[in-house]
Design a protein around this motif. Structure first.
Motif, PDB file in Angstrom:
ATOM      1  N   ASP A 103       5.780  -5.747   4.743  1.00 12.66           N
ATOM      2  CA  ASP A 103       4.345  -6.012   4.627  1.00 12.66           C
ATOM      3  C   ASP A 103       3.651  -4.663   4.791  1.00 12.66           C
ATOM      4  O   ASP A 103       3.341  -4.237   5.902  1.00 12.66           O
ATOM      5  CB  ASP A 103       3.910  -6.997   5.712  1.00 12.66           C
ATOM      6  CG  ASP A 103       2.446  -7.366   5.613  1.00 12.66           C
ATOM      7  OD1 ASP A 103       1.826  -7.106   4.551  1.00 12.66           O
ATOM      8  OD2 ASP A 103       1.910  -7.911   6.599  1.00 12.66           O
ATOM      9  N   ASP A 104       3.460  -3.994   3.667  1.00  6.03           N
ATOM     10  CA  ASP A 104       2.997  -2.615   3.676  1.00  6.03           C
ATOM     11  C   ASP A 104       2.033  -2.426   2.509  1.00  6.03           C
ATOM     12  O   ASP A 104       2.367  -2.739   1.365  1.00  6.03           O
ATOM     13  CB  ASP A 104       4.208  -1.686   3.532  1.00  6.03           C
ATOM     14  CG  ASP A 104       3.879  -0.219   3.689  1.00  6.03           C
ATOM     15  OD1 ASP A 104       2.831   0.232   3.170  1.00  6.03           O
ATOM     16  OD2 ASP A 104       4.689   0.491   4.303  1.00  6.03           O
ATOM     17  N   LYS A 105       0.861  -1.919   2.804  1.00  2.75           N
ATOM     18  CA  LYS A 105      -0.156  -1.710   1.768  1.00  2.75           C
ATOM     19  C   LYS A 105       0.377  -0.855   0.616  1.00  2.75           C
ATOM     20  O   LYS A 105       0.046  -1.091  -0.541  1.00  2.75           O
ATOM     21  CB  LYS A 105      -1.400  -1.067   2.384  1.00  2.75           C
ATOM     22  CG  LYS A 105      -2.596  -1.040   1.461  1.00  2.75           C
ATOM     23  CD  LYS A 105      -3.855  -0.823   2.270  1.00  2.75           C
ATOM     24  CE  LYS A 105      -5.092  -0.901   1.425  1.00  2.75           C
ATOM     25  NZ  LYS A 105      -5.427  -2.224   0.935  1.00  2.75           N
ATOM     26  N   GLU A 106       1.230   0.127   0.918  1.00  2.00           N
ATOM     27  CA  GLU A 106       1.783   0.996  -0.124  1.00  2.00           C
ATOM     28  C   GLU A 106       2.734   0.250  -1.070  1.00  2.00           C
ATOM     29  O   GLU A 106       3.064   0.768  -2.135  1.00  2.00           O
ATOM     30  CB  GLU A 106       2.544   2.164   0.507  1.00  2.00           C
ATOM     31  CG  GLU A 106       1.661   3.135   1.242  1.00  2.00           C
ATOM     32  CD  GLU A 106       2.482   4.260   1.840  1.00  2.00           C
ATOM     33  OE1 GLU A 106       2.909   5.136   1.070  1.00  2.00           O
ATOM     34  OE2 GLU A 106       2.693   4.239   3.068  1.00  2.00           O
ATOM     35  N   GLU A 108       2.195  -3.100  -2.006  1.00  2.00           N
ATOM     36  CA  GLU A 108       1.534  -4.299  -2.533  1.00  2.00           C
ATOM     37  C   GLU A 108       1.758  -4.512  -4.029  1.00  2.00           C
ATOM     38  O   GLU A 108       1.844  -5.636  -4.496  1.00  2.00           O
ATOM     39  CB  GLU A 108       0.030  -4.256  -2.248  1.00  2.00           C
ATOM     40  CG  GLU A 108      -0.320  -4.531  -0.815  1.00  2.00           C
ATOM     41  CD  GLU A 108      -1.810  -4.422  -0.549  1.00  2.00           C
ATOM     42  OE1 GLU A 108      -2.572  -3.935  -1.421  1.00  2.00           O
ATOM     43  OE2 GLU A 108      -2.221  -4.823   0.553  1.00  2.00           O
ATOM     44  N   GLU A 109       1.838  -3.429  -4.793  1.00  2.00           N
ATOM     45  CA  GLU A 109       1.991  -3.534  -6.244  1.00  2.00           C
ATOM     46  C   GLU A 109       3.454  -3.599  -6.684  1.00  2.00           C
ATOM     47  O   GLU A 109       3.732  -3.617  -7.882  1.00  2.00           O
ATOM     48  CB  GLU A 109       1.299  -2.355  -6.934  1.00  2.00           C
ATOM     49  CG  GLU A 109      -0.203  -2.367  -6.769  1.00  2.00           C
ATOM     50  CD  GLU A 109      -0.862  -1.192  -7.479  1.00  2.00           C
ATOM     51  OE1 GLU A 109      -0.290  -0.674  -8.448  1.00  2.00           O
ATOM     52  OE2 GLU A 109      -1.954  -0.802  -7.043  1.00  2.00           O
ATOM     53  N   ALA A 144       7.648   5.193   0.314  1.00  2.00           N
ATOM     54  CA  ALA A 144       7.246   4.060   1.159  1.00  2.00           C
ATOM     55  C   ALA A 144       8.469   3.265   1.613  1.00  2.00           C
ATOM     56  O   ALA A 144       8.531   2.809   2.762  1.00  2.00           O
ATOM     57  CB  ALA A 144       6.274   3.159   0.407  1.00  2.00           C
TER      58      ALA A 144
END
Length: 176
Positions: A103-106, A108-109, A144
């Motif tokens: 669960d990491d914003k980097e 998300e895609e 990441a």
């Protein structure tokens, strides 16, 4: 050698080098060499998921001819003899993703279809590397993923970088 193999590796290895596009030739040969080394080394081990999502993806996408045929012959023998406890991992799902996917914003895609490989690497106690052939999209996530002890090994970095520029970097520059 213990690893997780992205589906594009045996897919590209099953291509006939005589008919593949010239710009893919080195990458296809790298995949053939990798699969050949994998099936010839009695110490080779791969990690799979218990729900057989990866195995099913192989069966659906890899042509059962040439190196693809050799890969399947080795794979089915291997699966019947593999250490189920150590190298067959149960991946828990939540919504459209996997609980073990960071669960990491980097991230998300990160492609939903490829998250199973990352979740598998993260869930396995040895964090085996993910072997990647042609999907340059992974390049934007390498750093990441390192934070989670996940290593991506590209069989042909030059080709992956070309695909990254073609699909991702060019797309981003048009959106700016």
């Amino acid at each position: 050698m213990k690893c997780i193999i992205d589906t594009n590796v045996p897919v590209k290895a099953s291509c006939d080098p005589a008919t593949c596009p010239l710009e893919e030739l080195d990458m296809v040969n790298a995949c053939i060499d990798f699969i050949h080394a994998l099936i010839k080394d009695p110490d080779s081990k791969i990690v799979l998921d218990m729900d057989r999502e990866i195995l099913g993806e192989y069966e659906h996408n890899v042509e059962n001819k040439g190196m693809g045929n050799q890969f399947f012959s080795w794979l089915y023998t291997y699966v019947n003899q593999m250490d189920i406890v150590a190298d067959m991992i149960k991946l828990e799902k939540e919504n459209e993703s996997y609980v073990a996917f960071p669960d990491d914003k980097e991230l998300e895609e990160f492609d939903l279809a490829d998250r199973k490989f990352v979740a598998l690497a993260r869930s396995h106690n040895e964090h085996p590397p993910i072997i990647e052939a042609a999907d340059g999209k992974w390049l934007q996530f390498v750093e990441a993923l390192k934070k989670y002890n996940i290593e991506i090994k590209f069989l042909d970095m030059d080709y992956a970088q070309k695909m990254y520029v073609k699909k991702i970097a060019n797309k981003r520059s048009k959106n700016v």
